[in-house]
Design an enzyme around this catalytic site. Structure first.
Site, PDB file in Angstrom:
ATOM      1  N   HIS A  34      10.491  16.327   5.491  1.00  0.00           N
ATOM      2  CA  HIS A  34      11.131  15.227   6.242  1.00  0.00           C
ATOM      3  C   HIS A  34      10.033  14.318   6.793  1.00  0.00           C
ATOM      4  CE1 HIS A  34      14.379  14.108   9.492  1.00  0.00           C
ATOM      5  NE2 HIS A  34      13.633  13.062   9.166  1.00  0.00           N
ATOM      6  N   HIS A  36       9.259  10.089   6.597  1.00  0.00           N
ATOM      7  CA  HIS A  36       9.568   8.730   6.115  1.00  0.00           C
ATOM      8  C   HIS A  36       8.214   8.089   5.857  1.00  0.00           C
ATOM      9  CE1 HIS A  36      13.775   8.953   7.582  1.00  0.00           C
ATOM     10  NE2 HIS A  36      13.223   9.806   8.412  1.00  0.00           N
ATOM     11  N   HIS A 218      20.466  12.541   7.126  1.00  0.00           N
ATOM     12  CA  HIS A 218      20.239  12.722   8.558  1.00  0.00           C
ATOM     13  C   HIS A 218      21.604  12.921   9.211  1.00  0.00           C
ATOM     14  CE1 HIS A 218      16.288  11.196   7.728  1.00  0.00           C
ATOM     15  NE2 HIS A 218      15.956  11.056   8.998  1.00  0.00           N
ATOM     16  N   GLU A 221      21.218  14.244  14.764  1.00  0.00           N
ATOM     17  CA  GLU A 221      19.994  13.899  15.502  1.00  0.00           C
ATOM     18  C   GLU A 221      20.470  13.319  16.837  1.00  0.00           C
ATOM     19  OE1 GLU A 221      17.791  10.647  13.757  1.00  0.00           O
ATOM     20  OE2 GLU A 221      15.984  11.025  14.961  1.00  0.00           O
ATOM     21  N   ASP A 299       8.558  13.601  10.486  1.00  0.00           N
ATOM     22  CA  ASP A 299       9.478  12.452  10.575  1.00  0.00           C
ATOM     23  C   ASP A 299       8.736  11.117  10.398  1.00  0.00           C
ATOM     24  OD1 ASP A 299      12.003  11.381  10.739  1.00  0.00           O
ATOM     25  OD2 ASP A 299      12.252  11.634  12.897  1.00  0.00           O
ATOM     26  N   ASP A 300       8.154  10.600  11.482  1.00  0.00           N
ATOM     27  CA  ASP A 300       7.417   9.322  11.431  1.00  0.00           C
ATOM     28  C   ASP A 300       6.108   9.511  12.194  1.00  0.00           C
ATOM     29  OD1 ASP A 300       9.590   7.419  10.298  1.00  0.00           O
ATOM     30  OD2 ASP A 300      10.602   8.542  11.883  1.00  0.00           O
TER      31      ASP A 300
HETATM   32  N1  ADE Z   1      14.197   6.344   9.843  1.00  0.00           N
HETATM   33  C1  ADE Z   1      12.951   6.679  10.129  1.00  0.00           C
HETATM   34  N2  ADE Z   1      12.931   7.664  11.043  1.00  0.00           N
HETATM   35  C2  ADE Z   1      14.227   7.966  11.313  1.00  0.00           C
HETATM   36  C3  ADE Z   1      14.865   8.895  12.158  1.00  0.00           C
HETATM   37  N3  ADE Z   1      14.187   9.745  12.931  1.00  0.00           N
HETATM   38  N4  ADE Z   1      16.215   8.914  12.188  1.00  0.00           N
HETATM   39  C4  ADE Z   1      16.922   8.058  11.420  1.00  0.00           C
HETATM   40  N5  ADE Z   1      16.362   7.170  10.608  1.00  0.00           N
HETATM   41  C5  ADE Z   1      15.018   7.116  10.543  1.00  0.00           C
HETATM   42 ZN    ZN Z   2      13.980  11.147   9.753  1.00  0.00          ZN
END
Ligand code: ADE
Ligand code: ZN
Length: 359
Positions: A34, A36, A218, A221, A299-300
């Site tokens: 996971h 992005h 997703h 969350e 994630d990011d």
């Molecule tokens: N796009 C990038 N990060 C995300 C996240 N945590 N939740 C939903 N969309 C995303």
């Molecule tokens: Zn994500």
């Protein structure tokens, strides 16, 4: 049948002291499921690409951009994340961004990665989808040659846009999917969760399923457990990204455990986006106790304070009930929940076992 993997050499593992855990977490082989790839764009690279491509930014410096990374929820992050991605125009930009991630991943002992990408963020700005995909595919090939990391790509539909837009994106992607069938293996669903339930994308996911693509989404969350149910029952996804809100629904937890549906959990992201106030309050240890197939992911990472090992180390520091046995389970889950072949999975689990036996 819910089978929870158990580590080899259990007795030895119980003896691993808390102070040796960070080194073990850092050195064990693992997969990332996971991430992005646009969320791996560091401020320095954003500025470099902006200069290279003549794109104007709303921030004066790397520091002022980084100072804006104070998020109150998912939407407040997404606004900055999409603005950051505006510097990506050419194939080389997508390649360079992904290579910068793979370099970090290699340092974190990631041996396999499944990368999300958001084509609509780029096609809406006039970048052809094949430019995006070609740049990423080339980076995946380079990563294997340079770092020995295997990888694949998962195309995510933006859920704040319409299903028609997602169907149109799929149509645009079809020639690339045909050309890169071994790399572009699946589709996902991301962006603003609240108010955009999975069932909004029933038709496009059904079409992707017919095409033989792997499916993830997703859910849970910020959105309610109902979104996890519909991701499973309407979209028929194989993994849930995040899913931490499943604990609000015991019947859902029972289903996820019985079917061993993987949850790709992202602890640092959840704190930065205020899903949990602190890491100590994160429910990852509870999810494991409930017998769920949990993995740890970044994630990011450029926006949330760390790459994969940072997520592992900080989570284990904050949740003191987590031990070396949990580290093994999390790494093993990351391989088993991946979309790699059974032979690849068996190979990695062998390496993981050998690593733990040598500790
Ligand atoms: N796009 C990038 N990060 C995300 C996240 N945590 N939740 C939903 N969309 C995303
Ligand atoms: Zn994500």
């Amino acid at each position: 049948m819910n089978t929870i993997p158990s580590p080899p050499g259990q007795t030895g593992l119980a003896d691993i002291q808390q102070e040796r855990l960070p080194a073990l977490l850092r050195s064990m082989p693992k997969a990332e499921l996971h991430i992005h790839i646009e969320g791996s764009l560091e401020p320095e690279l954003i500025f470099e690409l902006a200069a290279r491509n003549g794109v104007a930014l709303a921030y004066e410096s790397v520091d002022s951009l980084r100072a804006a990374y104070a998020f109150t929820d998912l939407q407040s992050f997404l606004d900055i994340y999409y603005a950051g991605a505006s510097v990506l125009l050419h194939e080389a930009d997508f390649h360079d961004m992904a290579m910068a991630y793979f370099r970090r991943a290699a340092a974190d002992r990631v041996v396999h990665a499944e990368l999300f990408f958001d084509p609509q963020t780029h096609t809406e700005r006039g970048v052809p989808i094949e430019v995006v995909i070609q740049g990423l595919v080339r980076a995946c090939e380079s990563a294997e040659a340079e770092f020995g990391i295997t990888s694949s790509l998962i195309l995510c539909f933006l859920r704040h846009l319409s299903e028609e837009a997602a169907l149109d994106t799929l149509t645009q992607a079809l020639p690339s999917i045909d050309k890169h069938r071994d790399r572009l293996i699946g589709v996902g669903l991301d962006s603003s969760e609240r108010g955009h339930p999975p069932e909004k994308f029933a038709r496009v996911f059904a079409r992707c399923r017919e095409l033989g693509l792997r499916l993830v989404a997703h859910a849970g969350e910020e959105g309610p457990p109902a979104y996890i149910w519909s991701a499973l029952d309407v979209l028929r996804v194989e993994r849930i990204d995040h899913g931490v809100r499943c604990v609000e629904d015991p019947a859902l937890v029972a289903r996820l455990a019985a079917e061993r549906v993987p949850l790709t959990v992202c602890p640092l992201s959840n704190v930065k986006l205020r899903v949990f106030d602190t890491l100590a309050q994160h429910n990852l240890a509870r999810l494991l106790e409930l017998g769920l197939c949990v993995t740890i992911n970044s994630d990011d990472p450029a926006y949330f304070g760390g790459y994969l090992n940072q997520n592992f180390v900080e989570t284990f520091e904050a949740l003191r009930s987590l031990t070396a046995a949990h580290a093994y389970v999390l790494a093993r889950n990351s391989f088993e929940a991946s979309f790699a072949t059974s032979a690849q999975k068996a190979h990695w689990v062998e390496k993981l076992d050998a690593h733990f036996l040598s500790c």
